[in-house]
Scaffold this motif. Structure first.
Motif, mmCIF file in Angstrom:
data_model
loop_
_atom_site.group_PDB
_atom_site.id
_atom_site.type_symbol
_atom_site.label_atom_id
_atom_site.label_comp_id
_atom_site.label_asym_id
_atom_site.label_seq_id
_atom_site.Cartn_x
_atom_site.Cartn_y
_atom_site.Cartn_z
ATOM 1 N N UNK A 123 5.771 3.987 -4.100
ATOM 2 C CA UNK A 123 5.428 4.122 -2.685
ATOM 3 C C UNK A 123 3.932 3.877 -2.541
ATOM 4 N N UNK A 124 3.566 2.928 -1.693
ATOM 5 C CA UNK A 124 2.144 2.631 -1.513
ATOM 6 C C UNK A 124 1.912 2.031 -0.135
ATOM 7 N N UNK A 125 0.648 2.029 0.265
ATOM 8 C CA UNK A 125 0.240 1.366 1.505
ATOM 9 C C UNK A 125 -0.947 0.457 1.206
ATOM 10 N N UNK A 151 -8.027 -1.232 1.320
ATOM 11 C CA UNK A 151 -7.598 0.039 0.729
ATOM 12 C C UNK A 151 -6.134 -0.016 0.317
ATOM 13 N N UNK A 152 -5.862 0.482 -0.889
ATOM 14 C CA UNK A 152 -4.490 0.698 -1.351
ATOM 15 C C UNK A 152 -4.352 2.185 -1.646
ATOM 16 N N UNK A 153 -3.314 2.801 -1.116
ATOM 17 C CA UNK A 153 -3.115 4.240 -1.299
ATOM 18 C C UNK A 153 -1.709 4.507 -1.820
ATOM 19 N N UNK A 154 -1.595 5.557 -2.584
ATOM 20 C CA UNK A 154 -0.323 5.936 -3.198
ATOM 21 C C UNK A 154 0.367 7.011 -2.371
ATOM 22 N N UNK A 155 1.715 6.953 -2.373
ATOM 23 C CA UNK A 155 2.503 8.045 -1.809
ATOM 24 C C UNK A 155 2.816 7.888 -0.346
ATOM 25 N N UNK A 156 3.875 8.551 0.047
ATOM 26 C CA UNK A 156 4.284 8.554 1.447
ATOM 27 C C UNK A 156 4.921 9.900 1.763
#
Length: 425
Positions: free
Chosen positions: A183-185, A299-304
């Motif tokens: 899960x990432x954005x 930006x890349x972010x982990x989790x949702x």
């Protein structure tokens, strides 16, 4: 047409033939008849020659026009040509569509409503590039070059990542074996300047193959998303606002589902991608080798994890999706995804009260950051009040740089320290 032209010419010559017949008289009827036949034949031959000449001229004219159109079409098609299967579908826009959708040089960025925006970024920043400290003209330090050329440039005095000509780049992680989480954005800002150019975000599998990609063009409004490239390839198409100015690209992936947003609009909603992406590549190209595509704030972010679940486990919600203009308390429009989620929680649980608390990184001095964090917390409270939340359920507090949750030595660490927390009261 030949018969019609011959008839007209014959009718025009008829009075002369009659006069000649009268002059010759009946005694010379045979000679007159022969002369008339010759005249008629000459008229017919002349008419046929004239018609053939006109037809030939028209044919040459039509051929020239056809060749001109073909040449123009080939030139425009070449400009829209793509490299490889992953980028071929986007160039099939007709000339009329291209001209109608191309922005004018004086066109201004349209106002966009984020009222129903539902993108919420991941809760752990794993890649951040604000390009601070980078030298103009140098290759950006947090990226790896796959093909082409990229460099740090400036737009209105602010550092940007300039992707030059035909170029592929990919984020550079300390761990070379790094793979994207389940899960990432992904987010970045992009500059639409009215020039011709194509951009793609490509998603790569373990075999370094493109399994999905989003494509869009600066000079028209088409947005394409291709997925399942190695199995049963499918394509989704929509439009986006390509008015001149800075725009925001946001993408979320949750195990198999992917959503893509351009500004406030969701332009792709893919329920099932058969392969999991492990890496991202950014691609850009223009009609010339020195064409430039500018991006920033990557930006890349982990989790949702749902925000309310974080509240239950931690007693507070730590958000990274509420962002502000540099050194200001002006909330950026793309923050509305997170704010809308907080608003929904407050509506669903009417007894819930929050202390809205602002935090900064260590850029700048202590006093300024303290004041800035307070102003930003108040701005978030005001926005929620505008949306209908009672002032009695909200309070604002600023901590400046006094409570970091990570070090300030890296862009990722500073990004984690710049946050807005909603602490349960």
């Amino acid at each position: 047409m030949n018969k019609q032209r011959t008839t007209i010419l014959t009718k025009n010559a008829l009075p002369l033939i009659v006069v000649a017949f009268l002059l010759f008289g009946t005694s010379n009827s045979l000679s007159a008849q022969t002369w008339i036949e010759k005249m008629g034949n000459r008229v017919k031959e002349k008419a046929v020659e004239k018609v053939e000449e006109r037809i030939e001229n028209k044919s040459e004219e039509a051929i020239d026009k056809g060749l001109d159109k073909t040449e123009d079409a080939v030139k425009k098609s070449a400009k829209k040509g793509k490299k490889g299967a992953s980028t071929q579908k986007g160039g099939e826009t007709s000339n009329e569509e291209m001209e109608a959708s191309s922005p004018k040089a004086t066109q201004q960025r349209a106002d966009v409503s984020y009222t129903k925006y539902d993108f919420v970024p991941g809760n752990e920043v794993i890649f951040e590039d604000d390009l601070k400290g980078e030298q103009k003209g140098e290759f950006p330090s947090k990226w790896d070059l796959v093909e082409g050329n990229a460099e740090v440039a400036q737009v209105n005095g602010e550092n940007t990542l300039a992707i030059v000509g035909f170029t592929y780049i990919t984020p550079l992680f300390r761990d070379k074996s790094f793979k994207l989480p389940d899960e990432f954005t992904l987010e970045f800002d992009l500059l639409i300047d009215g020039a011709e150019g194509e951009t793609a975000v490509e998603f790569i599998n373990n075999s370094d193959e493109v399994i999905a990609n989003s494509q869009f063009w600066k000079d028209n409004t088409r947005f394409l998303f291709n997925w399942n490239n190695n199995t049963n390839e499918r394509t989704s198409e929509d439009t986006y606002d390509n008015s001149q100015g800075w725009h925001h690209y946001a993408l979320s992936f949750n195990k198999r589902a992917m959503k893509v947003y351009m500004d406030a609009k969701r332009v792709a909603n893919i329920p099932n991608i058969t392969e999991k992406p492990v890496k991202i590549k950014l691609f850009a190209r223009g009609p010339e080798d020195n064409s430039v595509f500018h991006i920033k704030n990557i930006r890349i972010a982990k989790g949702a994890v749902p925000l309310y679940n974080k509240l239950l486990t931690d007693g507070k919600i730590v958000t990274y999706g509420i962002t502000f203009d540099v050194n200001k308390a002006t909330i950026k429009p793309q923050s509305m995804g997170t704010i809308n989620e907080i608003f929904s929680i407050l509506q669903k649980y009417p007894d819930l009260r929050f202390s809205v608390e602002g935090h900064t990184d260590n850029t700048g001095n202590t006093t300024q950051n303290q004041t800035l964090s307070e102003s930003r917390a108040k701005a978030v409270c005001e926005k929620l009040k505008e949306m209908g939340i009672s002032a009695s359920r909200l309070s604002a507090k600023g901590h400046g740089m006094s409570k970091p949750i990570d070090n300030n030595d890296t862009p990722e660490g500073r990004a984690k320290n710049r946050r807005v927390e909603f602490v349960k009261q």
